[in-house]
Design an enzyme around this catalytic site. Structure first.
Site, PDB file in Angstrom:
ATOM      1  N   ASP A   1       2.832 -29.804 -19.583  1.00 17.04           N
ATOM      2  CA  ASP A   1       2.023 -30.543 -20.547  1.00 17.04           C
ATOM      3  C   ASP A   1       0.628 -29.952 -20.605  1.00 17.04           C
ATOM      4  O   ASP A   1       0.206 -29.208 -19.707  1.00 17.04           O
ATOM      5  CB  ASP A   1       1.964 -32.023 -20.171  1.00 17.04           C
TER       6      ASP A   1
ATOM      7  N   GLU B   1       0.940 -33.990 -15.924  1.00 15.04           N
ATOM      8  CA  GLU B   1      -0.141 -33.735 -14.971  1.00 15.04           C
ATOM      9  C   GLU B   1      -1.501 -33.980 -15.601  1.00 15.04           C
ATOM     10  O   GLU B   1      -2.393 -34.575 -14.980  1.00 15.04           O
ATOM     11  CB  GLU B   1      -0.049 -32.290 -14.464  1.00 15.04           C
TER      12      GLU B   1
END
Length: 450
Positions: A91, A153
């Site tokens: 991500d 994250e």
């Protein structure tokens, strides 16, 4: 017969064009896990990573625990060989103001030896460094591997602990390589051995039941924005040192960071005075820092001539290694409640906590890493650095896998611009990172196999 260093260097060079092409495909997927964004792109990103892992012969699954998808790929170790866990995340951060980007953040573009795009460095290049090393070995991989690629994250890793607990045995390993940090400089590698923790909180002040006319009531009544501003300024003393009692801090960081270099890399404007005391690395690595991350307030173009009844700030606190996030939050909360001016009300609420960490950078796995990095950077040994940022789940890995050596590496350099506009990856350094990881796997096999 095991592959030699020469073989691995040649193999990485051979695989690099395909690795870059796959990196560019990942960059084109705007996988942002923050609320308000289209999370179907995070799903696409996970599927793309899973396909890459299957392509290097790993048994692969997409997993989740109430949040965004993570990917786990596994290949069992040869008899007597250790297992290495390779971590990265797929991500990315939101792009912010598009006008500040030179090119489309999700259309990779090379300029002057750097590849630009959101996630080019943080952390899709981390994913691809793992893939590059595995492709270099082909079917001669000398260790077992677990590749663990997280999907949220940048949004705080809220479901990560639950995923780890649910897949504990699949993730169990002898060495953990976390490719989400950076190197000391272009041409100078680093191993990260400490990271600060994090407390994010909100402070909302209230002074009136509702907005009132600034001409009719301004003067005697302090508006909420001025009140909040006064409260915020209490967090630092006149030198810019954090003024909150109860936060841990120390001096003595071992690495010299010249002020002129720091100013250049930070983009500090001419004449700006740096705040705080101690060396630059003390202030970045081993002392707490407090920043105002945002304020809820009327936009200037829409502001009426009225006294605002409430104002809210998001405050970020970076904790020095050795501090405790919960006690740090209570210390900041107590400070804000004590120092709110003029009898205003203040409500302090917690958003998130993250633990700092210190890593014991000794032992055979670290010896293997230092040798690999020194070779990949043609004789330049890695610098042991602290990082002012936070990767809270490292403490989780340390707790759940206490026998594993944790190595924190990365692809970034001081000019990567992670989290900001024009994020980029130095392509020459990326090749060295890929070579270093391949050599690390070889060295770990040579050192830790029974």
């Amino acid at each position: 017969m095991s592959l030699s260093e020469t073989d691995l260097r040649a193999a990485v060079a051979r695989e690099l064009p395909g690795v870059r092409a796959d990196l560019e495909r990942l960059i084109r997927i705007p996988g942002i896990a923050f609320e308000g964004f289209d999370h179907s792109h995070v799903e696409r990103s996970a599927e793309a990573v899973a396909e890459l892992l299957r392509g290097v012969g790993l048994e692969t699954q997409i997993v989740r625990h109430g949040g965004q998808p993570a990917v786990i790929g596994r290949k069992v170790a040869p008899a007597g060989a250790p297992t290495v866990l390779l971590y990265a995340h797929h991500d990315v951060q939101p792009v912010g103001d598009l006008d500040k980007w030179t090119s489309d953040p999700f259309e990779p573009q090379e300029r002057d030896g750097r590849l630009y795009g959101r996630g080019a460095a943080d952390d899709k290049a981390g994913v691809m460094a793992h893939i590059a090393a595995l492709r270099a070995f082909g079917d001669q991989l000398p260790v077992g591997v677990v590749v663990f690629v997280e999907g949220e994250e940048e949004y705080g890793s809220d479901s990560l602990d639950a995923i780890i607990q649910a897949h504990l045995e699949e993730l169990r390993s002898d060495v953990i390589v976390i490719a989400d940090s950076g190197n000391w400089d272009i041409g100078e590698p680093a191993l990260t051995t400490s990271l600060r923790g994090l407390v994010n909180l909100f402070a909302e002040v209230k002074v009136l039941r509702s907005a009132v006319h600034s001409g009719m009531y301004g003067g005697p009544v302090p508006d909420a924005l001025i009140t909040l501003s006064r409260l915020i300024t209490s967090l630092h003393d006149e030198h810019g040192e954090v003024a909150v009692d109860g936060l841990v801090g120390r001096e003595g960081a071992p690495v010299d960071y010249p002020e002129d270099r720091f100013r250049h890399e930070a983009g500090a404007l001419d004449g700006l005075q740096l705040i705080g005391k101690g060396t630059i690395t003390d202030r970045l690595w081993t002392k707490p820092a407090i920043s105002v991350l945002g304020i809820d307030a009327p936009r200037t173009l829409e502001a009426a001539n009225a006294l605002q009844p409430t104002a809210k700030a998001k405050i970020g606190v970076r904790l020095a290694p050795g501090d405790d996030p919960e006690s740090a939050y209570e210390a900041v909360k107590a400070h804000l409640e004590k120092n709110v001016p003029w009898g205003a009300q203040v409500e302090v609420t917690l958003e998130s906590l993250g633990s700092p960490c210190v890593i014991d950078a000794t032992g055979p796995a670290y010896d293997a890493a230092r040798a690999a990095f020194t070779s990949a950077w043609d004789g330049t040994s890695p610098v042991d650095i602290g990082v002012g940022g936070s990767i809270p789940f490292i403490a989780t890995f340390q707790e759940l896998f206490p026998q594993a050596a944790v190595l924190v590496t990365g692809v970034e350099d001081p000019y990567a611009g992670a989290h900001g506009p024009d994020e980029s990856l130095h392509l020459g350094e990326f090749e060295r990172v890929c070579v270093a990881e391949a050599l690390l796997l070889k060295n770990v096999a040579d050192t830790l196999s029974k």
